[in-house]
Design a protein around this motif. Structure first.
Motif, short mmCIF file in Angstrom:
data_model
loop_
_atom_site.label_atom_id
_atom_site.label_comp_id
_atom_site.label_asym_id
_atom_site.label_seq_id
_atom_site.Cartn_x
_atom_site.Cartn_y
_atom_site.Cartn_z
N SER A 140 -10.30 7.03 -4.64
CA SER A 140 -11.18 7.29 -3.22
C SER A 140 -10.19 7.83 -2.34
CB SER A 140 -11.83 5.89 -2.87
OG SER A 140 -10.76 5.02 -2.45
N ARG A 141 -10.67 8.41 -1.24
CA ARG A 141 -10.07 9.00 -0.28
C ARG A 141 -9.33 7.92 0.49
NH1 ARG A 141 -8.76 13.44 2.67
NH2 ARG A 141 -8.81 13.15 4.93
N ALA A 142 -9.84 6.58 0.65
CA ALA A 142 -9.33 5.47 1.45
C ALA A 142 -7.88 5.13 0.76
CB ALA A 142 -10.15 4.35 1.56
N TYR A 143 -7.85 5.39 -0.64
CA TYR A 143 -6.52 5.10 -1.17
C TYR A 143 -6.09 6.37 -1.88
CZ TYR A 143 -8.16 0.36 -1.48
OH TYR A 143 -8.41 -1.04 -1.31
N MET A 144 -5.97 7.30 -0.82
CA MET A 144 -5.86 8.78 -1.52
C MET A 144 -4.48 9.03 -2.26
SD MET A 144 -5.06 12.04 1.27
CE MET A 144 -6.11 11.32 2.46
N HIS A 145 -3.34 8.46 -1.69
CA HIS A 145 -2.17 8.58 -2.37
C HIS A 145 -1.55 6.94 -2.44
CE1 HIS A 145 -1.70 12.53 -0.95
NE2 HIS A 145 -1.98 12.87 -2.21
N LEU A 146 -0.37 6.75 -3.56
CA LEU A 146 0.12 5.44 -3.30
C LEU A 146 0.98 5.07 -2.10
CD1 LEU A 146 0.69 3.30 -5.53
CD2 LEU A 146 2.70 4.54 -6.19
N ASP A 147 1.62 6.01 -1.67
CA ASP A 147 2.39 5.72 -0.25
C ASP A 147 1.44 5.68 1.00
OD1 ASP A 147 1.39 8.49 0.80
OD2 ASP A 147 3.37 9.30 0.85
N THR A 148 -0.03 5.66 0.75
CA THR A 148 -0.92 5.45 1.74
C THR A 148 -1.26 3.85 1.74
OG1 THR A 148 -3.02 5.74 0.54
CG2 THR A 148 -2.11 7.48 1.97
N VAL A 149 -0.86 2.98 0.72
CA VAL A 149 -1.48 1.70 0.55
C VAL A 149 0.12 0.96 0.55
CG1 VAL A 149 -3.63 1.79 -0.42
CG2 VAL A 149 -1.40 1.92 -1.94
N PHE A 150 1.20 1.30 0.30
CA PHE A 150 2.33 0.72 0.32
C PHE A 150 3.46 1.63 0.22
CE2 PHE A 150 2.74 0.59 -4.27
CZ PHE A 150 4.11 0.85 -4.54
N THR A 151 4.77 1.18 1.40
CA THR A 151 5.94 1.91 1.47
C THR A 151 7.07 1.07 1.47
OG1 THR A 151 5.62 2.19 3.89
CG2 THR A 151 5.00 4.21 2.40
N GLN A 152 8.24 1.43 0.91
CA GLN A 152 9.40 0.69 1.13
C GLN A 152 10.14 0.63 2.64
OE1 GLN A 152 12.05 0.97 -2.10
NE2 GLN A 152 13.16 -0.94 -1.65
N VAL A 153 10.42 -0.51 2.72
CA VAL A 153 10.88 -0.52 4.29
C VAL A 153 12.37 -1.11 4.37
CG1 VAL A 153 8.97 -0.36 5.74
CG2 VAL A 153 10.01 -2.67 5.31
N ASP A 154 12.94 -1.85 3.46
CA ASP A 154 14.04 -2.34 3.10
C ASP A 154 14.35 -2.87 1.87
OD1 ASP A 154 16.39 -3.53 3.62
OD2 ASP A 154 15.87 -5.02 5.37
N TYR A 155 15.33 -3.13 1.54
CA TYR A 155 15.74 -3.54 0.02
C TYR A 155 14.59 -4.35 -0.53
CZ TYR A 155 20.53 -1.98 0.85
OH TYR A 155 21.50 -0.91 1.12
N ASP A 156 14.05 -5.42 0.13
CA ASP A 156 13.21 -6.49 -0.21
C ASP A 156 11.78 -6.39 0.45
OD1 ASP A 156 14.19 -7.39 2.03
OD2 ASP A 156 14.55 -9.25 1.12
N LYS A 157 11.60 -5.44 1.18
CA LYS A 157 10.48 -5.74 1.83
C LYS A 157 9.43 -4.32 1.96
CE LYS A 157 12.69 -8.44 5.64
NZ LYS A 157 14.08 -8.03 5.34
N PHE A 158 8.33 -4.30 1.93
CA PHE A 158 7.48 -3.42 1.97
C PHE A 158 6.07 -3.50 2.99
CE2 PHE A 158 9.37 -3.16 -1.98
CZ PHE A 158 9.40 -1.76 -2.62
N THR A 159 5.95 -2.32 3.32
CA THR A 159 4.53 -2.40 4.04
C THR A 159 3.39 -2.26 3.28
OG1 THR A 159 4.67 -0.09 4.73
CG2 THR A 159 5.58 -1.80 6.37
N ILE A 160 2.27 -2.87 3.34
CA ILE A 160 1.16 -2.90 2.41
C ILE A 160 -0.11 -2.97 2.99
CG2 ILE A 160 2.38 -3.82 0.38
CD1 ILE A 160 0.32 -6.23 0.98
N HIS A 161 -1.19 -2.27 2.56
CA HIS A 161 -2.51 -2.44 3.03
C HIS A 161 -2.96 -3.65 2.12
CE1 HIS A 161 -6.65 -1.88 3.57
NE2 HIS A 161 -7.11 -1.40 2.68
#
Length: 404
Positions: free
Chosen positions: A264-285
């Protein structure tokens, strides 16, 4: 020289951007759906925001190069220039011979190659060409449509047309005809530019199945994550796996994780729902935590790709392959209303410029505060107009070199 990206977080040294131009002002309400936009950004403000983004990167030791400049350098060769123009006309779908000739002459008339490239991106309005006497049926078709060649307003999301993977690229077959034309610039850069012409292609724009760069994440030098999404097909991932494991040299990837996310457009790409910000941390929907259906692809015998299906939470699969206890930072702090609002403006889509240090949109202030509470340093960029294109700082950037 060339491409070197084996991580989402290692210090960013060189990045490709595209500053939005006249193509944004060629958006009109009736053609938004055709051109994959939900709204019309105010160009003057969008350009200032984009300049602020580039300045943040430069101030942190990142070399910024622009798509139109690299393309212009390539077509400095007259033969390549003529080839490029003819291919552009073909891919723009110009059928009438009379119109094709006028478009060719118009593009050849530009004094500089940068202006020429910018015009191909902006789109050519019918009123820019001489009046043509209608001589065939095709000359009468789409008579009310204002453009001879469509604008490419999505180009400022440089993450999607190609993706850096190790020392190679995936030159993508995009989901829509509108965006597939964007990959012509990367095609010429990776064929002819002195710095990039020897780059290995792990996927090519003329393959059968579509894939986009926002679905491709370099978790580390040995692990690649790719989303099976609205815009990336499973068969494309299998093709990349075959190319990586059996047909190219120089990469260290041992595992490809295929994440099956909602189509769906809400989950258009993988990086729209999570990205890595540190060795052990991710931002997520928050709605992507799982359990998820994940496929592990590894190198098998006799040219076969091994495939293992698993059902795991996002935290479990990331912790397993990064070999650490991964922390998930929820967009909007996990509050339903806030996360929905800030996810609409890509609160989970950050660009990491070094471990624990990211570029974020100013309008996602709740998520930004949560990131700081987790010890992540944020560089805040203005975002009122760029965000109307439905993409964040990661979407707007294609790393070319990260430190090893």
């Amino acid at each position: 020289m060339g491409i070197r990206v084996t991580s989402e977080i290692k210090p960013l040294k060189k990045v490709l951007l595209h500053k939005p131009g006249e193509e944004i002002e060629n958006l009109t309400p009736e053609y938004l759906e055709r051109l994959l936009f939900d709204d019309i950004p105010f160009l003057e403000v969008a350009q200032k925001e984009h300049d602020a983004f580039a300045e943040i990167l430069r101030n942190n030791g990142v070399e910024v190069v622009y798509l139109h400049e690299l393309a212009a350098e390539v077509i400095a060769d007259p033969q390549i220039k003529e080839q490029f123009i003819n291919q552009f006309i073909d891919e723009a779908g110009v059928k009438s011979e009379a119109v094709r000739k006028d478009v060719y002459n118009y593009l050849m008339s530009f004094k500089t190659n940068e202006e020429l490239v910018r015009k191909t991106m902006a789109g050519i309005n019918k009123n820019e060409l001489p009046a043509i006497e209608k001589k065939s049926l095709i000359d009468f078709v789409d008579d009310e449509y204002p453009f001879v060649t469509d604008p490419m307003p999505n180009l400022y999301f440089t993450r999607d047309p190609f993706a850096s993977i190790g020392n190679g690229i995936s030159l993508n077959k995009m989901y829509s005809v509108t965006r597939n034309r964007e990959t012509i610039y990367a095609d010429y850069i990776f064929k002819y530019h002195k710095e990039y012409k020897d780059t290995a292609r792990l996927y090519n724009r003329d393959y059968d199945f579509h894939i986009e760069g926002g679905d491709i994440l370099n978790l580390n030098e040995k692990t690649l994550a790719i989303g099976i999404s609205q815009r990336t097909e499973a068969q494309a991932i299998e093709k990349i796996a075959e190319r990586i494991f059996f047909e190219t040299e120089g990469n260290q990837i041992e595992t490809i994780l295929a994440f099956n996310i909602p189509n769906s457009r809400a989950y258009m790409h993988l990086d729209t729902v999570f990205t890595q910000v540190d060795y052990d941390k991710f931002t997520i929907h928050p709605q992507i935590e799982g359990p998820l259906e994940i496929f592990e692809l590894t190198k098998g015998e006799k040219g076969q790709v091994n495939l293992v299906q698993e059902t795991m939470t996002l935290q479990e699969i990331l912790s397993k392959h990064l070999k650490c206890d991964v922390k998930l930072i929820r967009c909007g702090g996990g509050d339903y209303v806030i996360s929905q609002r800030e996810q609409w403006n890509d609160g989970s889509n950050t660009l990491c410029i070094k471990p624990g240090e990211v570029v974020v949109y100013s309008r996602n202030y709740v998520t930004n505060k949560v990131l700081e509470e987790y010890g992540v340093k944020i560089h805040v960029m203005p975002s009122s107009e760029l965000s109307r294109g439905r993409g964040g700082p990661r979407c707007m950037s294609m790393p070319l070199v990260r430190e090893d």
